[in-house]
Scaffold this motif. Sequence first.
Motif, PDB file in Angstrom:
ATOM      1  N   GLU A  74       1.018  -1.268   0.072  1.00 49.22           N
ATOM      2  CA  GLU A  74      -0.011  -0.017   0.121  1.00 49.22           C
ATOM      3  C   GLU A  74       0.755   1.166   0.011  1.00 49.22           C
ATOM      4  O   GLU A  74       1.972   1.188   0.860  1.00 49.22           O
TER       5      GLU A  74
ATOM      6  N   GLN B 177      -3.526  -1.977  10.575  1.00 46.17           N
ATOM      7  CA  GLN B 177      -4.601  -3.348  10.350  1.00 46.17           C
ATOM      8  C   GLN B 177      -5.637  -3.195  11.362  1.00 46.17           C
ATOM      9  O   GLN B 177      -6.668  -4.024  10.961  1.00 46.17           O
TER      10      GLN B 177
ATOM     11  N   GLU C 143     -11.878   0.679   9.019  1.00 45.34           N
ATOM     12  CA  GLU C 143     -11.646   0.145   7.566  1.00 45.34           C
ATOM     13  C   GLU C 143     -10.292   0.131   7.485  1.00 45.34           C
ATOM     14  O   GLU C 143      -9.162   0.822   7.280  1.00 45.34           O
ATOM     15  N   PRO C 144      -9.785  -1.322   7.562  1.00 42.51           N
ATOM     16  CA  PRO C 144      -8.361  -1.502   7.752  1.00 42.51           C
ATOM     17  C   PRO C 144      -7.377  -1.105   6.347  1.00 42.51           C
ATOM     18  O   PRO C 144      -8.115  -1.386   5.129  1.00 42.51           O
ATOM     19  N   ILE C 145      -6.395  -0.505   6.366  1.00 46.02           N
ATOM     20  CA  ILE C 145      -5.398  -0.327   5.146  1.00 46.02           C
ATOM     21  C   ILE C 145      -4.486  -1.394   5.132  1.00 46.02           C
ATOM     22  O   ILE C 145      -4.087  -1.614   3.629  1.00 46.02           O
ATOM     23  N   LEU C 146      -4.305  -2.206   5.905  1.00 39.50           N
ATOM     24  CA  LEU C 146      -3.560  -3.499   5.386  1.00 39.50           C
ATOM     25  C   LEU C 146      -4.162  -4.631   6.361  1.00 39.50           C
ATOM     26  O   LEU C 146      -4.854  -4.789   7.226  1.00 39.50           O
ATOM     27  N   PRO C 147      -4.040  -6.083   5.703  1.00 41.73           N
ATOM     28  CA  PRO C 147      -4.411  -7.207   6.184  1.00 41.73           C
ATOM     29  C   PRO C 147      -3.202  -8.005   7.101  1.00 41.73           C
ATOM     30  O   PRO C 147      -2.144  -7.329   7.111  1.00 41.73           O
TER      31      PRO C 147
ATOM     32  N   TYR D 117      -2.888  -4.513  -2.210  1.00 38.00           N
ATOM     33  CA  TYR D 117      -4.036  -4.687  -1.295  1.00 38.00           C
ATOM     34  C   TYR D 117      -4.854  -3.455  -1.595  1.00 38.00           C
ATOM     35  O   TYR D 117      -4.357  -2.046  -1.482  1.00 38.00           O
TER      36      TYR D 117
ATOM     37  N   SER E 251      -7.744  -1.032  -0.239  1.00 34.13           N
ATOM     38  CA  SER E 251      -8.430  -0.870   1.048  1.00 34.13           C
ATOM     39  C   SER E 251      -9.526   0.359   0.336  1.00 34.13           C
ATOM     40  O   SER E 251      -9.151   1.270  -0.208  1.00 34.13           O
ATOM     41  N   LYS E 252     -10.592   0.395   1.342  1.00 31.47           N
ATOM     42  CA  LYS E 252     -11.469   1.273   1.023  1.00 31.47           C
ATOM     43  C   LYS E 252     -11.198   2.453   1.878  1.00 31.47           C
ATOM     44  O   LYS E 252     -11.892   3.705   1.707  1.00 31.47           O
ATOM     45  N   ASN E 253     -10.164   2.459   2.678  1.00 21.70           N
ATOM     46  CA  ASN E 253      -9.914   3.577   3.719  1.00 21.70           C
ATOM     47  C   ASN E 253      -9.099   4.674   2.626  1.00 21.70           C
ATOM     48  O   ASN E 253      -8.017   4.406   2.261  1.00 21.70           O
ATOM     49  N   GLU E 254      -9.460   5.977   2.699  1.00 22.62           N
ATOM     50  CA  GLU E 254      -9.193   7.018   2.009  1.00 22.62           C
ATOM     51  C   GLU E 254      -8.553   7.970   2.641  1.00 22.62           C
ATOM     52  O   GLU E 254      -7.987   9.070   2.256  1.00 22.62           O
TER      53      GLU E 254
END
Length: 261
Positions: A78, A119, A123-127, A156, A158-161
């Motif tokens: 990311e 994580q 809304e996680p940015i990393l898994p 990855y 992510s929906k987190n903006e």
Amino acid sequence: MRGRRVNQKTEARHILTLVHKHFCTRLSGYIERPQLIRAKVPIVKFRDKVSCVEFDLNVNNIVGIRNTFLLRTYAYLENRVRPLVLVIKKWASHHEINDASRGTLSSYSLVLMVLHYLQTLPEPILPSIQKIYPESFSPAVQLHLVHQAPCNVPPYLSKNESNLGDLLLGFLKYYATEFDWNSQMISVREAKAIPRPDGIEWRNKYICVEEPFDGTNTARAVHEKQKFDMIKDQFLKSWHRLKNKRDLNSILPLRAAILKR
């Protein structure tokens, strides 16, 4: 097996002692600040005079090879990870809480703390890539194949903006007010905070950060309450200052951010 590990550690310390002497006597024209750190994983720290790049050199640290490729994968998973880690390391260094040899946080622990925070966002940015790709990041993967692991992991989505400023503020707030230092352990492997184990390595420790492969505590250097309180205090003060002023310069002066150490 235990005797073999002890012999490997003794051998590593002996080799690094010789390397340190060699650096001090014969390579002084090329490097500076050679320092032998006699920690659980002994290292020789030094800086190249030309590039000003700092190095940590160790021997027989197989886990170090595995976690290097794990961190590399997270860094390229990311786009926001690398700049956020860089700023946080600069911030921690500026406030003198990024030096395991002096009882504060190692850079490795700091990076794991950043990954853990990313994580655990709503809304996680990393898994947890160890969970998603166990065949690539299992401790059982043969060492000569470890370098192939990052190639198997796509970016990855992510929906987190959130922008970097909001993530930095959130990171400081998380460790200043939300994370339970007394009962929780930071686990990048599980992508969440988990209850502390009851083992001797975790009992009565101020900060618990799980090493993703061998399960040890990467923050064991923080063994004095005074240093722990100093770390928590910097998180809290920096969070308040950044929240109120909305200016990175308020917690990390520009000169400190660009200064080569």
